[in-house]
Design a protein around this motif. Sequence first.
Motif, short mmCIF file in Angstrom:
data_model
loop_
_atom_site.label_atom_id
_atom_site.label_comp_id
_atom_site.label_asym_id
_atom_site.label_seq_id
_atom_site.Cartn_x
_atom_site.Cartn_y
_atom_site.Cartn_z
N TRP A 1 0.83 -1.21 0.00
CA TRP A 1 0.00 0.00 0.00
C TRP A 1 0.87 1.26 0.00
O TRP A 1 0.60 2.22 -0.72
N GLU B 1 2.08 1.80 -3.41
CA GLU B 1 1.01 2.41 -4.21
C GLU B 1 0.96 3.93 -4.00
O GLU B 1 0.81 4.70 -4.94
N PRO C 1 2.22 5.88 -7.50
CA PRO C 1 0.92 5.55 -8.11
C PRO C 1 0.98 5.57 -9.63
O PRO C 1 1.52 6.51 -10.23
N TRP C 2 0.44 4.54 -10.25
CA TRP C 2 0.38 4.48 -11.72
C TRP C 2 -0.77 5.35 -12.22
O TRP C 2 -0.62 6.14 -13.14
N ARG D 1 -9.34 3.70 -2.60
CA ARG D 1 -10.03 3.55 -3.88
C ARG D 1 -11.41 2.93 -3.69
O ARG D 1 -11.78 2.50 -2.58
N GLY E 1 -6.21 -2.39 -6.71
CA GLY E 1 -5.43 -2.06 -5.53
C GLY E 1 -4.99 -3.36 -4.88
O GLY E 1 -5.54 -4.42 -5.17
N PHE E 2 -4.01 -3.29 -3.99
CA PHE E 2 -3.40 -4.50 -3.44
C PHE E 2 -4.41 -5.48 -2.86
O PHE E 2 -4.29 -6.69 -3.03
N ILE F 1 1.27 -7.07 -5.39
CA ILE F 1 1.87 -6.10 -6.32
C ILE F 1 1.16 -6.14 -7.67
O ILE F 1 0.91 -5.10 -8.29
N ALA G 1 -1.86 -4.09 -7.45
CA ALA G 1 -1.67 -2.75 -6.90
C ALA G 1 -1.71 -1.67 -7.99
O ALA G 1 -1.60 -1.96 -9.18
N ASN G 2 -1.85 -0.44 -7.55
CA ASN G 2 -1.83 0.71 -8.45
C ASN G 2 -0.37 1.08 -8.75
O ASN G 2 0.13 2.13 -8.37
N LEU G 3 0.31 0.16 -9.45
CA LEU G 3 1.71 0.32 -9.78
C LEU G 3 1.90 0.02 -11.26
O LEU G 3 1.26 -0.89 -11.80
N PRO H 1 2.09 -5.93 -12.68
CA PRO H 1 0.88 -5.10 -12.77
C PRO H 1 0.48 -4.74 -14.19
O PRO H 1 -0.71 -4.72 -14.52
#
Length: 293
Positions: free
Chosen positions: A44, A47, A51-52, A60, A159-160, A206, A209-211, A225
């Motif tokens: 987290w 993230e 953040p991607w 989120r 998200g994760f 991961i 996640a937002n990566l 991701p």
Amino acid sequence: MDKYIDTIINSYSNYWGYLKNEIITINHWDNYFYGLIVISIFVWILEIAFPWRKRQSIFRKDFWLDTFYMFFNFFILNLIILIALSETTATLFNDLLGFVGLSISSFQLFDVDNLPLWLGLFIFFIISDFTQWNTHRLLHRFEFLWNFHKVHHSVKEMGFAAHLRYHWMEPIVYKTMLYIPIAIIGGFDAQHVAIVHFFAIVVGHINHANLGWDYGIFKYVFNNPKMHIWHHAKDLPSNVSYGVNYGLTLSVWDYLFKTNYIPHNGRDIELGFEGDETFPKDFLSQELYPLKK
């Protein structure tokens, strides 16, 4: 019959004792309860730091629902049904094998105690990951299984914690498919299995996640991701209508069996599945959805 009743009772009692010990005792590194918390907080933070999707909120859509799913599926589900069902099924399976003069050890090709630890863990990891890749593919291929798997694909923002949003039937399917493959190797203790399990949790977190990572050349080995977001894409070409990028930890199976699909940067693609606008939004309704179908 008494043996099966005792197995069920002992399963509940033993797992309840195990879960209490996991929560109370934190002085061992393979503690799954606090291990999951530490891994989740770590990913987290990644993230938040990298953040991607810049406009996606830290909390989120469905953040708290997925967090509940994470602990429910990892711990409470085991207490309610999974451990008792698994041990009872294993006992029944062993008894059926006994009728034909076999045992689960009959399937064992080798004992990892006779191998270097790293090699045994590597073989265990490869066998389990490939079996899970194929099981994941089946979840998309057959409508009966897909209705359960829709719970996971109802995620609309990655998200994760989305990693562990899944219907309670899924681990039953996975464990069933893994039973014989894992039986061909033996000798692992719980701490050795924990090494592989924790690694899979980190990679799975991961991947959801937002990566915006793909690991460069290692993307052909490890799921990532940028690859996994296409697995959750709502719109796919008709020739891959049953899904793509089934890898859990490893991506190599998708490249070997031609189920890989990354047409472009998928940062802002719509997630979900056809008809997801009518899919239930709360936990209980999502759990009951496949049964109604």
